[in-house]
Design a protein around this motif. Structure first.
Motif, PDB file in Angstrom:
ATOM      1  N   TYR A 132      -5.694  27.377  41.197  1.00 54.94           N
ATOM      2  CA  TYR A 132      -6.298  28.598  41.734  1.00 54.94           C
ATOM      3  C   TYR A 132      -6.124  29.748  40.741  1.00 54.94           C
ATOM      4  CZ  TYR A 132      -7.363  32.431  44.902  1.00 54.94           C
ATOM      5  OH  TYR A 132      -7.915  33.547  45.467  1.00 54.94           O
ATOM      6  N   SER A 158       3.803  21.012  48.091  1.00 54.19           N
ATOM      7  CA  SER A 158       3.052  20.701  49.299  1.00 54.19           C
ATOM      8  C   SER A 158       2.128  19.544  48.932  1.00 54.19           C
ATOM      9  CB  SER A 158       2.259  21.916  49.775  1.00 54.19           C
ATOM     10  OG  SER A 158       1.492  21.599  50.908  1.00 54.19           O
ATOM     11  N   SER A 160       0.895  33.000  48.250  1.00 56.92           N
ATOM     12  CA  SER A 160       1.242  31.874  47.388  1.00 56.92           C
ATOM     13  C   SER A 160      -0.038  31.190  46.949  1.00 56.92           C
ATOM     14  CB  SER A 160       2.156  30.883  48.105  1.00 56.92           C
ATOM     15  OG  SER A 160       1.475  30.258  49.160  1.00 56.92           O
ATOM     16  N   CYS A 161       0.023  30.502  45.824  1.00 53.88           N
ATOM     17  CA  CYS A 161      -1.110  29.694  45.369  1.00 53.88           C
ATOM     18  C   CYS A 161      -0.642  28.742  44.275  1.00 53.88           C
ATOM     19  CB  CYS A 161      -2.284  30.545  44.916  1.00 53.88           C
ATOM     20  SG  CYS A 161      -1.995  31.566  43.495  1.00 53.88           S
ATOM     21  N   ASN A 162      -1.529  27.829  43.901  1.00 62.55           N
ATOM     22  CA  ASN A 162      -1.189  26.843  42.882  1.00 62.55           C
ATOM     23  C   ASN A 162      -1.794  27.240  41.532  1.00 62.55           C
ATOM     24  OD1 ASN A 162      -3.905  26.141  42.982  1.00 62.55           O
ATOM     25  ND2 ASN A 162      -3.565  24.359  44.259  1.00 62.55           N
ATOM     26  N   GLU A 186       0.598  19.133  45.198  1.00 63.97           N
ATOM     27  CA  GLU A 186       0.469  20.454  44.580  1.00 63.97           C
ATOM     28  C   GLU A 186       1.786  21.218  44.627  1.00 63.97           C
ATOM     29  OE1 GLU A 186      -2.242  21.871  43.122  1.00 63.97           O
ATOM     30  OE2 GLU A 186      -3.437  20.078  43.469  1.00 63.97           O
ATOM     31  N   TYR A 206       3.002  25.098  44.831  1.00 64.13           N
ATOM     32  CA  TYR A 206       2.570  26.461  45.119  1.00 64.13           C
ATOM     33  C   TYR A 206       3.675  27.419  44.702  1.00 64.13           C
ATOM     34  CZ  TYR A 206      -1.384  24.598  47.632  1.00 64.13           C
ATOM     35  OH  TYR A 206      -2.550  23.955  47.947  1.00 64.13           O
ATOM     36  N   TYR A 207       3.278  28.573  44.219  1.00 60.06           N
ATOM     37  CA  TYR A 207       4.225  29.568  43.743  1.00 60.06           C
ATOM     38  C   TYR A 207       4.127  30.823  44.585  1.00 60.06           C
ATOM     39  CZ  TYR A 207       4.563  26.473  39.786  1.00 60.06           C
ATOM     40  OH  TYR A 207       4.773  25.366  39.015  1.00 60.06           O
ATOM     41  N   GLN A 208       5.274  31.508  44.698  1.00 56.97           N
ATOM     42  CA  GLN A 208       5.297  32.789  45.405  1.00 56.97           C
ATOM     43  C   GLN A 208       6.347  33.678  44.758  1.00 56.97           C
ATOM     44  OE1 GLN A 208       6.122  31.582  49.391  1.00 56.97           O
ATOM     45  NE2 GLN A 208       8.310  31.378  49.065  1.00 56.97           N
ATOM     46  N   GLY A 221       8.674  27.973  43.027  1.00 56.24           N
ATOM     47  CA  GLY A 221       7.645  27.017  43.390  1.00 56.24           C
ATOM     48  C   GLY A 221       8.124  26.105  44.500  1.00 56.24           C
TER      49      GLY A 221
END
Length: 95
Positions: free
Chosen positions: A40, A70, A35-37, A73, A75-77, A67
Motif C-alpha cells: 500500500y 496478518s 496501519s498498512c502494509n 502480510e 502491517y505497520y503502525q 510491524g
C-alpha cells in the motif's frame, strides 16, 4: 531556563529519523491511516518496495513504528507517542 540538552535527547533522535522526507511521509501516512502494509505504501508514495523496507527498518530500530503479521502480510503502525505528537505538531493535526 531549567532545561538541559539531555532532556531533549528522545525528541532530537526522533527528529533525526523523521528528517528524511520519505520516512516522515511514511510515519504521517501511518498515523492518518492507522496501519498498512508495504504494498500500500509503495502505491501511495511511488517509491520502490526495497526503499520503503529500508526506511521502515530505520523507523523500527528507532522505536517509532512496529510491524505485526496478518496472514502473509506485515502491517505497520506508529507506536511512539512522542513521534505522533511531533508529526501532529508539524502538520497541526489531531490524532
Amino acid at each position: 531556563m531549567e532545561m538541559k540538552p539531555k532532556d531533549c535527547d528522545e525528541q532530537a533522535e526522533i527528529l533525526k529519523i523523521l528528517g528524511n522526507p520519505i520516512r516522515l511521509c511514511i510515519a504521517r501516512g501511518l498515523i492518518k491511516k492507522g496501519s498498512c502494509n508495504v504494498t500500500y505504501m509503495e502505491e501511495c508514495l511511488g517509491v520502490s518496495q526495497s526503499s520503503i523496507s529500508q526506511h521502515l527498518a530505520k523507523l523500527k530500530s528507532a522505536g517509532i513504528v512496529k510491524g505485526y503479521r496478518s496472514g502473509t502480510e506485515i502491517y505497520y503502525q506508529v507506536v511512539s507517542e512522542s513521534a505522533k505528537k511531533i508529526i501532529n505538531a508539524i502538520y497541526e493535526e489531531e490524532n
